[in-house]
Scaffold this active site. Sequence first.
Site, PDB file in Angstrom:
ATOM      1  N   HIS A 320      -1.779   4.431  -4.161  1.00 40.22           N
ATOM      2  CA  HIS A 320      -1.622   5.469  -3.140  1.00 40.22           C
ATOM      3  C   HIS A 320      -2.911   5.616  -2.328  1.00 40.22           C
ATOM      4  CE1 HIS A 320      -0.029   9.545  -1.794  1.00 40.22           C
ATOM      5  NE2 HIS A 320      -1.316   9.642  -1.500  1.00 40.22           N
ATOM      6  N   GLU A 321      -4.037   5.732  -3.025  1.00 36.56           N
ATOM      7  CA  GLU A 321      -5.309   5.908  -2.312  1.00 36.56           C
ATOM      8  C   GLU A 321      -5.697   4.650  -1.549  1.00 36.56           C
ATOM      9  OE1 GLU A 321      -6.184   8.796  -1.931  1.00 36.56           O
ATOM     10  OE2 GLU A 321      -5.093   9.713  -3.581  1.00 36.56           O
ATOM     11  N   HIS A 324      -3.932   4.619   1.693  1.00 41.23           N
ATOM     12  CA  HIS A 324      -4.603   5.380   2.751  1.00 41.23           C
ATOM     13  C   HIS A 324      -5.678   4.531   3.422  1.00 41.23           C
ATOM     14  CE1 HIS A 324      -2.558   9.118   2.201  1.00 41.23           C
ATOM     15  NE2 HIS A 324      -3.034   9.362   0.994  1.00 41.23           N
ATOM     16  N   HIS A 330       0.832  10.080   4.465  1.00 39.40           N
ATOM     17  CA  HIS A 330       1.785  10.561   3.468  1.00 39.40           C
ATOM     18  C   HIS A 330       3.204  10.461   4.021  1.00 39.40           C
ATOM     19  CE1 HIS A 330      -1.430  13.139   1.249  1.00 39.40           C
ATOM     20  NE2 HIS A 330      -1.273  11.957   0.678  1.00 39.40           N
TER      21      HIS A 330
END
Length: 404
Positions: A320-321, A324, A330
């Site tokens: 997830h990070e 980014h 998101h």
Amino acid sequence: FPYQGSSIMLESGKVNDYEVVYPQRLAPLPEGAVQQKYEDTMQYEFKVNGETIGLHMEKSKGLFSKDYSETHYSPDGRKITTYPSVEDHCYYHGRIENYEDSTASISACNGLKGHFKIQGETYFIESLKLSDSEAHAVFKYENVEKEDETHKMCGVTQNWKSYDPIKKPSWVNLTPKQQTWPQTSVNLQLVVDRSMYAKYNSDSEKITQTLQERVNIMKEIFKPLNLDITLSVIEMWDKKDLITVKTAATDTLKLFPKWRQTDLLKRIDNDNAQLQTAVDFDGETVGLAFKGTMCDKRYSAGIIQDHSAIPLLMAVTMAHELGHNLGMDHDDTYKCNCNVCIMPPRLNTNPSKTFSDCSNNDYQKFLTDKKPKCIHKKSLKTDTVSTSVSGNEPLDDNVDGFHA
């Protein structure tokens, strides 16, 4: 599952409902051939709910960089770096026979440990570590007792956008659109702070294996994006932290990239670095990263709280990070074509390994607009340090986080 007892304590936590299985390795080797401990392909069979499960596994290729290293520190602060042999590693990806959309990510280091997915259900498998027994437990995430029932979150903020949906990829085949994407690769470094080192009882071997398991799952997660994840370094701050790891995640995220630029990149090239910590970040945040900064010599970084003993949950947080860093926002529940995906602001109770149509489009836009050079390995010399994508420092609103 057939109920096997009141509960059982596994590495993944306390499990209340599970089935004991006995995986049998199938070895179709020619007569006289010597069976290696970790073959390039391995097959196991076991029964779950009375049904025979055929687990076909292939060794994870390119999991480690050619110059993979591990670093720790002497009592007087000197760096001690080793280059362990990782050719005969024990990490696999796979599938369940006769299930077209099945997936599996397994460590075979000490028995079988990992997860497999069939017919939309995710099952975990872990050795019971009984003497003279091949017994393993198979269980679902819902049957693992949760010490902390709060919703974990990413600390990143973003602006919602509207996207045109594209077909959701499978774990093996890329969509026609994705086949036009360039093959990319992220050279990842993981840094373990003193709190995480202490959490694992100063067992560096255990920490190393734990992180390698997580990266192996990350590798599977990013495969549908035609993006390869390669682990280049694990560094442990086993004597003392080299930055002040604060409970305020935003403060820690400012300090870690600065250390990466002024210390790490001067001695070890990498595309991206993630700090792994046992510090409990304020609120519900368990991860934070800069958005759209992959290949930036300072800001291509993220911080991860070690919030779960289940490798899949931690791998999803790390992915997830990293998402980014690769330009992903998101997911908007009402605009993204995915019920359970990688990029919601809150960690799903049913962990997913799928990127939404929104994430796919964000990544495509990042490749087109930013043209990050470091992840296109063939066009770069291996001894050069990654350069910044942009000459401008990221603003505070380019920081994204995960809450669990």
